[in-house]
Design a protein around this motif. Sequence first.
Motif, PDB file in Angstrom:
ATOM      1  N   LEU B 516       1.202  -0.972   0.297  1.00  0.00           N
ATOM      2  CA  LEU B 516      -0.373   0.269   0.123  1.00  0.00           C
ATOM      3  C   LEU B 516       0.522   1.489  -0.436  1.00  0.00           C
ATOM      4  CD1 LEU B 516      -2.985  -0.347   2.479  1.00  0.00           C
ATOM      5  CD2 LEU B 516      -2.900  -0.793  -0.077  1.00  0.00           C
ATOM      6  N   LEU B 517       0.409   2.180  -1.304  1.00  0.00           N
ATOM      7  CA  LEU B 517       1.167   2.808  -1.543  1.00  0.00           C
ATOM      8  C   LEU B 517       0.254   4.530  -0.997  1.00  0.00           C
ATOM      9  CD1 LEU B 517       4.006   4.913  -2.449  1.00  0.00           C
ATOM     10  CD2 LEU B 517       2.676   5.160  -4.040  1.00  0.00           C
ATOM     11  N   PRO B 518       1.003   5.096   0.349  1.00  0.00           N
ATOM     12  CA  PRO B 518      -0.189   6.485   0.639  1.00  0.00           C
ATOM     13  C   PRO B 518      -0.547   7.042  -0.219  1.00  0.00           C
ATOM     14  CG  PRO B 518       1.665   6.105   2.163  1.00  0.00           C
ATOM     15  CD  PRO B 518       1.909   4.946   1.484  1.00  0.00           C
ATOM     16  N   GLU B 525      -2.692  19.401  -0.675  1.00  0.00           N
ATOM     17  CA  GLU B 525      -1.408  19.780   0.017  1.00  0.00           C
ATOM     18  C   GLU B 525      -1.470  21.430   0.060  1.00  0.00           C
ATOM     19  OE1 GLU B 525      -0.923  18.184   2.897  1.00  0.00           O
ATOM     20  OE2 GLU B 525      -2.062  17.066   1.946  1.00  0.00           O
ATOM     21  N   LEU B 526      -2.144  22.132  -0.828  1.00  0.00           N
ATOM     22  CA  LEU B 526      -1.234  23.125  -1.606  1.00  0.00           C
ATOM     23  C   LEU B 526      -2.894  23.516  -1.049  1.00  0.00           C
ATOM     24  CD1 LEU B 526       1.311  22.753  -4.487  1.00  0.00           C
ATOM     25  CD2 LEU B 526       1.653  22.925  -1.967  1.00  0.00           C
ATOM     26  N   LYS B 527      -4.107  22.955  -1.424  1.00  0.00           N
ATOM     27  CA  LYS B 527      -5.256  23.849  -1.049  1.00  0.00           C
ATOM     28  C   LYS B 527      -5.192  25.127  -2.461  1.00  0.00           C
ATOM     29  CE  LYS B 527      -5.282  23.802   3.732  1.00  0.00           C
ATOM     30  NZ  LYS B 527      -4.202  24.100   4.472  1.00  0.00           N
ATOM     31  N   THR B 528      -5.388  24.328  -3.438  1.00  0.00           N
ATOM     32  CA  THR B 528      -5.426  25.008  -4.671  1.00  0.00           C
ATOM     33  C   THR B 528      -6.327  24.544  -5.397  1.00  0.00           C
ATOM     34  OG1 THR B 528      -3.915  23.550  -6.034  1.00  0.00           O
ATOM     35  CG2 THR B 528      -3.123  25.713  -4.506  1.00  0.00           C
ATOM     36  N   GLU B 529      -7.228  23.236  -4.759  1.00  0.00           N
ATOM     37  CA  GLU B 529      -7.996  22.805  -5.590  1.00  0.00           C
ATOM     38  C   GLU B 529      -9.197  23.553  -6.098  1.00  0.00           C
ATOM     39  OE1 GLU B 529      -8.987  18.552  -4.405  1.00  0.00           O
ATOM     40  OE2 GLU B 529      -9.055  19.699  -2.693  1.00  0.00           O
ATOM     41  N   ALA B 530      -9.614  24.861  -5.500  1.00  0.00           N
ATOM     42  CA  ALA B 530     -10.476  25.341  -6.103  1.00  0.00           C
ATOM     43  C   ALA B 530     -10.114  26.618  -6.885  1.00  0.00           C
ATOM     44  CB  ALA B 530     -11.264  26.391  -4.825  1.00  0.00           C
ATOM     45  N   PHE B 670       5.391   7.791  -0.323  1.00  0.00           N
ATOM     46  CA  PHE B 670       4.504   7.960  -0.559  1.00  0.00           C
ATOM     47  C   PHE B 670       4.083   8.074  -2.058  1.00  0.00           C
ATOM     48  CE2 PHE B 670       4.686  12.295  -1.114  1.00  0.00           C
ATOM     49  CZ  PHE B 670       5.720  12.863  -0.036  1.00  0.00           C
ATOM     50  N   GLY B 671       3.025   8.440  -3.071  1.00  0.00           N
ATOM     51  CA  GLY B 671       2.075   8.596  -3.233  1.00  0.00           C
ATOM     52  C   GLY B 671       1.581  10.247  -4.013  1.00  0.00           C
ATOM     53  N   LEU B 672       2.611  11.113  -4.782  1.00  0.00           N
ATOM     54  CA  LEU B 672       2.254  12.700  -4.961  1.00  0.00           C
ATOM     55  C   LEU B 672       1.577  12.827  -6.359  1.00  0.00           C
ATOM     56  CD1 LEU B 672       1.817  15.246  -3.441  1.00  0.00           C
ATOM     57  CD2 LEU B 672       4.196  15.358  -5.223  1.00  0.00           C
ATOM     58  N   SER B 723       1.307  14.604   7.154  1.00  0.00           N
ATOM     59  CA  SER B 723       1.792  13.620   8.338  1.00  0.00           C
ATOM     60  C   SER B 723       1.400  12.265   7.442  1.00  0.00           C
ATOM     61  CB  SER B 723       0.743  13.602   8.705  1.00  0.00           C
ATOM     62  OG  SER B 723      -0.707  13.715   8.052  1.00  0.00           O
ATOM     63  N   VAL B 724       2.095  11.654   6.180  1.00  0.00           N
ATOM     64  CA  VAL B 724       2.590  10.622   5.870  1.00  0.00           C
ATOM     65  C   VAL B 724       3.091   9.626   6.829  1.00  0.00           C
ATOM     66  CG1 VAL B 724       3.568   9.614   4.019  1.00  0.00           C
ATOM     67  CG2 VAL B 724       2.407  11.267   3.257  1.00  0.00           C
TER      68      VAL B 724
END
Lengths: 149, 893
Positions: B516-518, B525-530, B670-672, B723-724
């Motif tokens: 499992l790769l988180p 994370e950067l809160k740029t979704e919007a 972890f996977g970005l 918090s990976v």
Amino acid sequence: MTDTQQFCTFFLKEQFFGVPVQRVQEVIRYQEMTRVPLVPPEIRGLINLRGQIVMALDLRRRFEMEERPGSQLPMNVVVRTEDGAVSFLVDEIGDVLEAREENFEPPPETLHGKARELVRGVYKLQDRLMLVLDPERAIAGTETGRGEN
Amino acid sequence: MSDTEIIKEFLIESYENLDRLDQELIALEKDAANRETLASVFRTIHTIKGTSGFLAFNQLEAVTHLGENLLARLRDGQLVLTSEITTALLSMVDAVRQILGNIETTGQEGKRNDQELIDTLTRLLQNQVGNISAAAFSETGPPPRGLPKAPTELSNVPFSEDKANADDAAAAIARPNAGEPRRVEGVLVEHGTDSSPEGGATINGPHPPHGQSASESTIRVDVGQLDRLMNGMSELVLLRNQIVQYSNSTDDSELQGTSQRLNLLTTELQEGVMKTRMQPIGNIWSKFPRTVRDVALTCGKQVRIEMEGKETELDKTIIEAIKDPLTHLVRNAVDHGIESPETRRAAGKSPEGLLFLRAFHEGGQVNIEISDDGSGLDFEKIRNKAIQKALVSADQAARMTEREITNLIFLPGFSTAEKVTNVSGRGVGMDVVRTNIEKIGGTVDVQSRPARGSTVRMKIPLTLAIIPALIVHTGGDRYAIPQVSLLELVRLEGEQACNGVELVNGAPVHRLRGKLLPLVYLKRELKTEAANSPVSNQPQLDFSLARDQHRQWVEKIRQVMNGKLTMAAGEAGSHEKCELGKWIHSIGSGQLSKLSDTHLLEDSHRKLHQSILRVLTLKQEGNAAQASQEFAALELHSETITQLLAGVEMHAQDRESVNIVVLRADDRQFGLVVDEINDTEEIVVKPLSKQLKIINTYAGATIMGDGKVALILDVMGLAQRASVISEVRDRALVEKGNDDALGADKLGKHSAVLLFQYGESGRMAVDLALVARLEEFSRADVEFAGHQEVVQYRGQIMPLIRVSELLGGPRINSAQNNHESLQVVVYAQKGRSVGLVVDRILDIVEESLVMQSHTGRKGTLGSAVIQKRVTDILDVPGLIATAEQRQLLEANA
């Protein structure tokens, strides 16, 4: 004998401001910016100033003024600081003025809010008042990492 | 040349020589007969002495004069090199270094008392070879050859060649068992003629420094100058990137040709400039033989040091940054890793331990390995130490893999040294090593095998200024990810994009080769979704809904055909107003608008509506035959629409592919997840201003080929932010925590248990792995939640369970209880803490537990013999369940 000082002046929503001219590295027109997520909103982004990466700080947002209309592109007043150059985004650039020390006064009591915090004082010029911006304070407030939560 | 310049020159040169001297003296101790090295040592001291006399540094001259005399006797065979003499010579080198330091800072030698050293040297000088053993020399080496030559000849020896010769010889000799015997011979044969010893008559005369003759092949350049050159180079690389990008967007073939040449030339120049700043790692390694000797002597150990790849080059700034960490690791290896000669002999090893340093290039990075053949890491000891220092809970520690335990040594405040020595064990160390290495974008990793030794492996970037980075796009912005942290790229397409990402308790993961790769969504994370990126504005395309609606429509018309339904022509509606039409229109404005299928779909849909209109009109007019003919055409259109929908859906899913950048942070993967993965590029790292540094998500910024700024992501910071690291650990605990029988399982094996007393004389044990902490609460801290006794603990309300009560002991009234404080064993279960109140904590013992019998007693797992006494083992989960039942009963009563 009176001391005079030169100021680089600019406008923010009809307000007239000045920064000591020896602090100003240059004044340039609008530059495309790369936004930096997670930082306080007044940090508008990073600009490439001939290979130098400069942080752009929107003074309207810093003074908690209303947003600049979308059609109006801001100008950059690039100021030298100990931590490298920082660009202040302003509405319009004025002339370089000479002001006499005797015309200086600390911020008037009626000056409220952010302006009081960020302004060193006022020069009474003949036709108008010029607020003297304190570049250090303008930059310092953004360090607290308010963008983090 | 002014005096100060001469002195500066003298200092620089002498420092270089001194560093070599340490190494050579150590080499000499191993192979006293090596005339080559001896001659080189002699020459170095001689030069320093000569120049110091010339510059009127009298103390320096006095000390080196004695040293030189001693060396002269050694060289002439009048003395034999003993460990004592080596130590005295090394002390002399130290004294020289200190005096030089004083000269550098104050311009004066400073007040010193070197009498003891002078006495020692004088005493050693008086021990003539006759007094010791004349035979010793003939045993170990050839008799001295020839008389010293004239001083003039000394100055004619080319400096650079001289140095290389000494270096090579020393290196070859320092590792007699490391293979490459040919090289040793080669050195000796090639340089054999150079080895003529000088001195004798020259001893007292001042002598010009060697440096002048070196100017033919090398020059000294100020580091600042190189830094400026490198900065200019960085700018040039940026400009090159911009010009190449621009020329690729034009058709001007001449410009393209020119920019191609510029490209090649810049790359070449960049390599060249970088090379000027490159230094062989041997420069710092050369100090280690001395370090190892000193530490080994202090600890009473025998250690041999071997090196491989000392010519491996690194940027000067990096060399400086890794110097201290490396030194620490070397000292550590000798102090902790390698055992004492007795222990080694007992273990069937050679009494002399081996410390092996290896450096090599790999994948644009430099790998450095420091291995010892010592005892390896003691996992149990580390585990216990970490618990003792409260770095991890016993619970966590018990469940850690060996690899995780190895990583514990990098935690701040960790040291397993039994006693604090001046060498190591002060609790600063490995965490500082890791921090410093990570600061320059490197990684550290330890591997250890019991009784076989351990290896510390470092991966270090070649340079800091220009790094290869992967460029990604997310939310319309561009980011650079340093390639050092990059492991691999994964792209999930089509169906995989939907199924490849699964949720574990809300946390997205991907199964990468069964593990499992988180996943961390950069946008989130950067809160740029919007952000106003074209993708995020897309309405959710629901293809099954579209198909359903379409099917319903066709079914309706069929019913009209069968006469089961009547519908006016007006009701058929236009293709613009119907749901499917609106839906098609919505995709037409979006990202799929460029697809030819989308246009065909719109076209077919319009034709469908025209058919419907015709069918209904014909039906109304009573022209059934033509109506059913038209209906056949309608069905054909319908089929086309269904097919086209499937086609568009496939494309849509293709667009919804998931791009995963697999990264490594702190030994975890972890996977970005990013929108788009672009190319790798050489980027120039520029620091961020102070205001932006506080957000540890960015490592810096760079200027891209188009002249715009891009942020460089700090992979470590990002992992922490997301918090990976802790999340993965928590999940591992949750998974294992589900196995409630764990407590019972553990008890067959060698394990640590906590012994406590309950009631007057009862003795019980609980598996230490289940214990999070031991706490003491004041009686006043105890509050009540209903009937339940609770305490406030770490921001939570922790229920208390009185063990003796539950185990059938007398119910103790709060008032009767005269204990001022409560001893509480904190048991953490799935993020919840429960406090077990015991009467007294007795001990923590480590024993192999064999469950003897199960008495069936409530709240126990059985009994075992601990410290020669039969002790009940507490069943913590069982006990908690009992307590909860009881609570329920009391609440109902």
